[in-house]
Design a protein around this motif. Structure first.
Motif, PDB file in Angstrom:
ATOM      1  N   SER A   1     -60.707 -46.583 -20.849  1.00  0.00           N
ATOM      2  CA  SER A   1     -59.512 -45.841 -21.221  1.00  0.00           C
ATOM      3  C   SER A   1     -59.600 -45.353 -22.661  1.00  0.00           C
ATOM      4  N   ALA A   2     -60.054 -46.221 -23.556  1.00  0.00           N
ATOM      5  CA  ALA A   2     -60.169 -45.847 -24.967  1.00  0.00           C
ATOM      6  C   ALA A   2     -61.200 -44.740 -25.156  1.00  0.00           C
ATOM      7  N   LEU A   3     -62.337 -44.882 -24.498  1.00  0.00           N
ATOM      8  CA  LEU A   3     -63.381 -43.869 -24.618  1.00  0.00           C
ATOM      9  C   LEU A   3     -62.940 -42.547 -24.007  1.00  0.00           C
ATOM     10  N   GLU A   4     -62.177 -42.615 -22.909  1.00  0.00           N
ATOM     11  CA  GLU A   4     -61.695 -41.391 -22.289  1.00  0.00           C
ATOM     12  C   GLU A   4     -60.751 -40.642 -23.229  1.00  0.00           C
ATOM     13  N   SER A   5     -59.866 -41.390 -23.918  1.00  0.00           N
ATOM     14  CA  SER A   5     -58.954 -40.760 -24.870  1.00  0.00           C
ATOM     15  C   SER A   5     -59.730 -40.100 -26.008  1.00  0.00           C
ATOM     16  N   SER A   6     -60.710 -40.818 -26.545  1.00  0.00           N
ATOM     17  CA  SER A   6     -61.516 -40.253 -27.621  1.00  0.00           C
ATOM     18  C   SER A   6     -62.295 -39.043 -27.148  1.00  0.00           C
ATOM     19  N   ALA A   7     -62.804 -39.104 -25.912  1.00  0.00           N
ATOM     20  CA  ALA A   7     -63.565 -37.978 -25.374  1.00  0.00           C
ATOM     21  C   ALA A   7     -62.672 -36.750 -25.221  1.00  0.00           C
ATOM     22  N   ARG A   8     -61.426 -36.957 -24.783  1.00  0.00           N
ATOM     23  CA  ARG A   8     -60.503 -35.824 -24.661  1.00  0.00           C
ATOM     24  C   ARG A   8     -60.190 -35.235 -26.032  1.00  0.00           C
ATOM     25  N   GLY A   9     -60.036 -36.116 -27.027  1.00  0.00           N
ATOM     26  CA  GLY A   9     -59.793 -35.626 -28.379  1.00  0.00           C
ATOM     27  C   GLY A   9     -60.973 -34.820 -28.897  1.00  0.00           C
ATOM     28  N   MET A  10     -62.188 -35.316 -28.670  1.00  0.00           N
ATOM     29  CA  MET A  10     -63.377 -34.590 -29.114  1.00  0.00           C
ATOM     30  C   MET A  10     -63.493 -33.252 -28.401  1.00  0.00           C
ATOM     31  N   ARG A  11     -63.202 -33.236 -27.101  1.00  0.00           N
ATOM     32  CA  ARG A  11     -63.267 -31.983 -26.352  1.00  0.00           C
ATOM     33  C   ARG A  11     -62.264 -30.965 -26.895  1.00  0.00           C
ATOM     34  N   ALA A  12     -61.053 -31.441 -27.216  1.00  0.00           N
ATOM     35  CA  ALA A  12     -60.044 -30.544 -27.792  1.00  0.00           C
ATOM     36  C   ALA A  12     -60.526 -29.973 -29.122  1.00  0.00           C
ATOM     37  N   LEU A  13     -61.195 -30.796 -29.921  1.00  0.00           N
ATOM     38  CA  LEU A  13     -61.693 -30.327 -31.214  1.00  0.00           C
ATOM     39  C   LEU A  13     -62.783 -29.279 -31.041  1.00  0.00           C
ATOM     40  N   TRP A  14     -63.722 -29.543 -30.137  1.00  0.00           N
ATOM     41  CA  TRP A  14     -64.818 -28.587 -29.943  1.00  0.00           C
ATOM     42  C   TRP A  14     -64.318 -27.255 -29.401  1.00  0.00           C
ATOM     43  N   VAL A  15     -63.399 -27.309 -28.419  1.00  0.00           N
ATOM     44  CA  VAL A  15     -62.866 -26.065 -27.844  1.00  0.00           C
ATOM     45  C   VAL A  15     -62.115 -25.270 -28.900  1.00  0.00           C
ATOM     46  N   SER A  16     -61.240 -25.945 -29.650  1.00  0.00           N
ATOM     47  CA  SER A  16     -60.460 -25.237 -30.667  1.00  0.00           C
ATOM     48  C   SER A  16     -61.351 -24.728 -31.794  1.00  0.00           C
ATOM     49  N   LEU A  17     -62.402 -25.480 -32.123  1.00  0.00           N
ATOM     50  CA  LEU A  17     -63.333 -25.022 -33.152  1.00  0.00           C
ATOM     51  C   LEU A  17     -64.009 -23.729 -32.719  1.00  0.00           C
ATOM     52  N   GLY A  18     -64.400 -23.644 -31.452  1.00  0.00           N
ATOM     53  CA  GLY A  18     -65.020 -22.424 -30.953  1.00  0.00           C
ATOM     54  C   GLY A  18     -64.067 -21.244 -30.961  1.00  0.00           C
ATOM     55  N   VAL A  19     -62.825 -21.466 -30.509  1.00  0.00           N
ATOM     56  CA  VAL A  19     -61.846 -20.372 -30.456  1.00  0.00           C
ATOM     57  C   VAL A  19     -61.523 -19.862 -31.856  1.00  0.00           C
ATOM     58  N   LEU A  20     -61.275 -20.785 -32.785  1.00  0.00           N
ATOM     59  CA  LEU A  20     -60.938 -20.358 -34.144  1.00  0.00           C
ATOM     60  C   LEU A  20     -62.143 -19.760 -34.857  1.00  0.00           C
ATOM     61  N   GLY A  21     -63.346 -20.240 -34.545  1.00  0.00           N
ATOM     62  CA  GLY A  21     -64.537 -19.647 -35.143  1.00  0.00           C
ATOM     63  C   GLY A  21     -64.703 -18.195 -34.740  1.00  0.00           C
ATOM     64  N   VAL A  22     -64.513 -17.915 -33.454  1.00  0.00           N
ATOM     65  CA  VAL A  22     -64.612 -16.527 -32.970  1.00  0.00           C
ATOM     66  C   VAL A  22     -63.508 -15.676 -33.588  1.00  0.00           C
ATOM     67  N   THR A  23     -62.296 -16.241 -33.684  1.00  0.00           N
ATOM     68  CA  THR A  23     -61.172 -15.506 -34.275  1.00  0.00           C
ATOM     69  C   THR A  23     -61.455 -15.153 -35.732  1.00  0.00           C
ATOM     70  N   ALA A  24     -61.920 -16.122 -36.496  1.00  0.00           N
ATOM     71  CA  ALA A  24     -62.208 -15.872 -37.912  1.00  0.00           C
ATOM     72  C   ALA A  24     -63.331 -14.856 -38.078  1.00  0.00           C
ATOM     73  N   LEU A  25     -64.329 -14.917 -37.217  1.00  0.00           N
ATOM     74  CA  LEU A  25     -65.445 -13.964 -37.306  1.00  0.00           C
ATOM     75  C   LEU A  25     -64.971 -12.542 -37.033  1.00  0.00           C
ATOM     76  N   ALA A  26     -64.120 -12.381 -35.998  1.00  0.00           N
ATOM     77  CA  ALA A  26     -63.596 -11.045 -35.687  1.00  0.00           C
ATOM     78  C   ALA A  26     -62.753 -10.515 -36.846  1.00  0.00           C
ATOM     79  N   GLN A  27     -61.955 -11.385 -37.454  1.00  0.00           N
ATOM     80  CA  GLN A  27     -61.133 -10.938 -38.581  1.00  0.00           C
ATOM     81  C   GLN A  27     -61.990 -10.605 -39.798  1.00  0.00           C
ATOM     82  N   ALA A  28     -63.067 -11.335 -40.007  1.00  0.00           N
ATOM     83  CA  ALA A  28     -63.934 -11.073 -41.150  1.00  0.00           C
ATOM     84  C   ALA A  28     -64.546  -9.684 -41.070  1.00  0.00           C
ATOM     85  N   VAL A  29     -64.865  -9.242 -39.866  1.00  0.00           N
ATOM     86  CA  VAL A  29     -65.423  -7.891 -39.684  1.00  0.00           C
ATOM     87  C   VAL A  29     -64.396  -6.850 -40.117  1.00  0.00           C
TER      88      VAL A  29
END
Length: 372
Positions: free
Chosen positions: A68-96
């Motif tokens: 249960s603990a590892l599953e919670s941490s894994a969900r948190g890590m997944r949320a971080l990676w997904v949001s990092l990708g979305v915001l990275g693409v957003t920032a790159l498009a705005q930088a252009v």
């Protein structure tokens, strides 16, 4: 309330009638055990308990707790990676767009988005640390790393507010026209959409796994979305010939960021100070009082460690109960807590005998240890 000595407020007791094992909530697994049949209870109460057990299969094994603990941490890590990708693409498009338009407001928004993406770093470190097992130095584990990450995020939100205020004041003192206004408007919409999606995702996952730091990070993303809207409104004002539109709206958005900062700081501060929702305490007390053999509930403490809860409490039992019977009642109290309180993974239950007339308080010898 129990007739316990206040020394219990400052010391934890590991008496033989207490029970303090870690447990998890793998309610999708079978659970077959009948705690201490020697405990005095009516046949009807025993039958109700067994029926509830059969209708609610579960497990409290250590492996299930870790899963249960590892599953919670894994969900948190997944949320971080997904949001990092979305915001990275957003920032790159705005930088252009920044490169072709020279928009200082959009530059500030791009910096905000990049900073928001980078807040995934301290949170990711916290989630990784939280997976480490407790040891003799960190006896409660490393879950507090999430609270430290939350403090870093609050400081980042504060820095974003300061940067937004500085950029707005600078533009007020030195108004400049914005080129490529349509492109700036589109980039602002992209920034708002990306940040709002990430904010909703982080806040939802953070609340589901009980991570105040991830919720605060989601609020941070939402502040950057507001900043993007400020860029859009400022671009519209510039298109209409009002050059002060961008800095004026920027100041308004700075105020909005300050409000979000207040909410995020309050949530993280409460977590650091071991605050819990009083409704959880009430729920826990009701669950323990429903256990056969529990006469009263003494002090009850709940605390967050990362995104998981721990409980410590005392229950009053029959003074003539045997050690085994008292221990069985403590186990059932712990069991009831694990079912009643979401994200509770451990409970320490201390059983106190009900006082007899004329009996000396057994905790009296500890009175001189009580702090003012």
């Amino acid at each position: 309330m129990s007739d316990r000595h206040p020394h219990q407020d400052a010391h934890e007791h590991g008496h033989g009638d207490g029970h303090g094992h870690d447990h998890g909530h793998g309610h999708a697994r079978d659970h077959q055990h009948d705690h201490h049949p020697t405990r005095p209870r009516s046949r009807a109460a025993a039958l109700r308990h067994r029926l509830a057990h059969l209708l609610t299969p579960h497990s409290h094994e250590t492996a299930d707790k870790l899963d249960s603990a590892l599953e919670s941490s894994a969900r948190g890590m997944r949320a971080l990676w997904v949001s990092l990708g979305v915001l990275g693409v957003t920032a790159l498009a705005q930088a252009v767009v920044v490169a072709v338009s020279g928009s200082v407001a959009l530059l500030g928004d791009t910096v905000h988005n990049a900073a928001d993406a980078l807040t995934a770093v301290p949170l990711g470190i916290a989630f990784v640390l939280g997976r480490r097992a407790a040891n003799r130095r960190f006896t409660y584990g490393y879950g507090r790393a999430e609270d430290l990450a939350g403090l870093v995020i609050v400081l980042t939100i504060a820095a974003s507010a300061a940067f937004a205020a500085w950029a707005a004041v600078d533009r007020l003192l030195d108004p400049r026209p914005v080129a490529q206004v349509p492109a700036v408007a589109v980039a602002a919409l992209v920034g708002f959409a990306g940040n709002e999606w990430v904010a909703r995702y982080r806040i939802r996952v953070g609340r589901e796994i009980g991570s105040a730091a991830l919720v605060a990070d989601g609020l941070h993303a939402r502040t950057d979305g507001f900043t993007s809207l400020a860029v859009l409104v400022g671009a519209g004002g510039s298109a209409l010939g009002w050059q002060l539109a961008d800095p004026v709206v920027g100041l308004a958005i700075t105020a909005a960021i300050a409000l979000v900062l207040r909410d995020a700081a309050r949530e993280v501060f409460r977590r650091v100070m071991d605050a819990v929702d009083p409704a959880l305490v009430d729920r826990a007390e009701r669950a323990v009082r429903s256990v056969p053999g529990v006469r009263e509930v003494g002090e009850l403490r709940l605390r967050w460690i990362g995104h998981r809860l721990r409980a410590e409490l005392a229950v009053v039992v029959d003074g003539d109960a045997t050690v085994r019977q008292a221990h069985g009642i403590a186990v059932e109290a712990e069991h009831a807590l694990l079912h009643a309180v979401p994200r509770l993974t451990a409970a320490l239950v201390h059983a106190d005998p009900a006082p007899a007339p004329g009996e000396t308080d057994p905790h009296l010898a500890l009175a001189h240890h009580v702090t003012a």
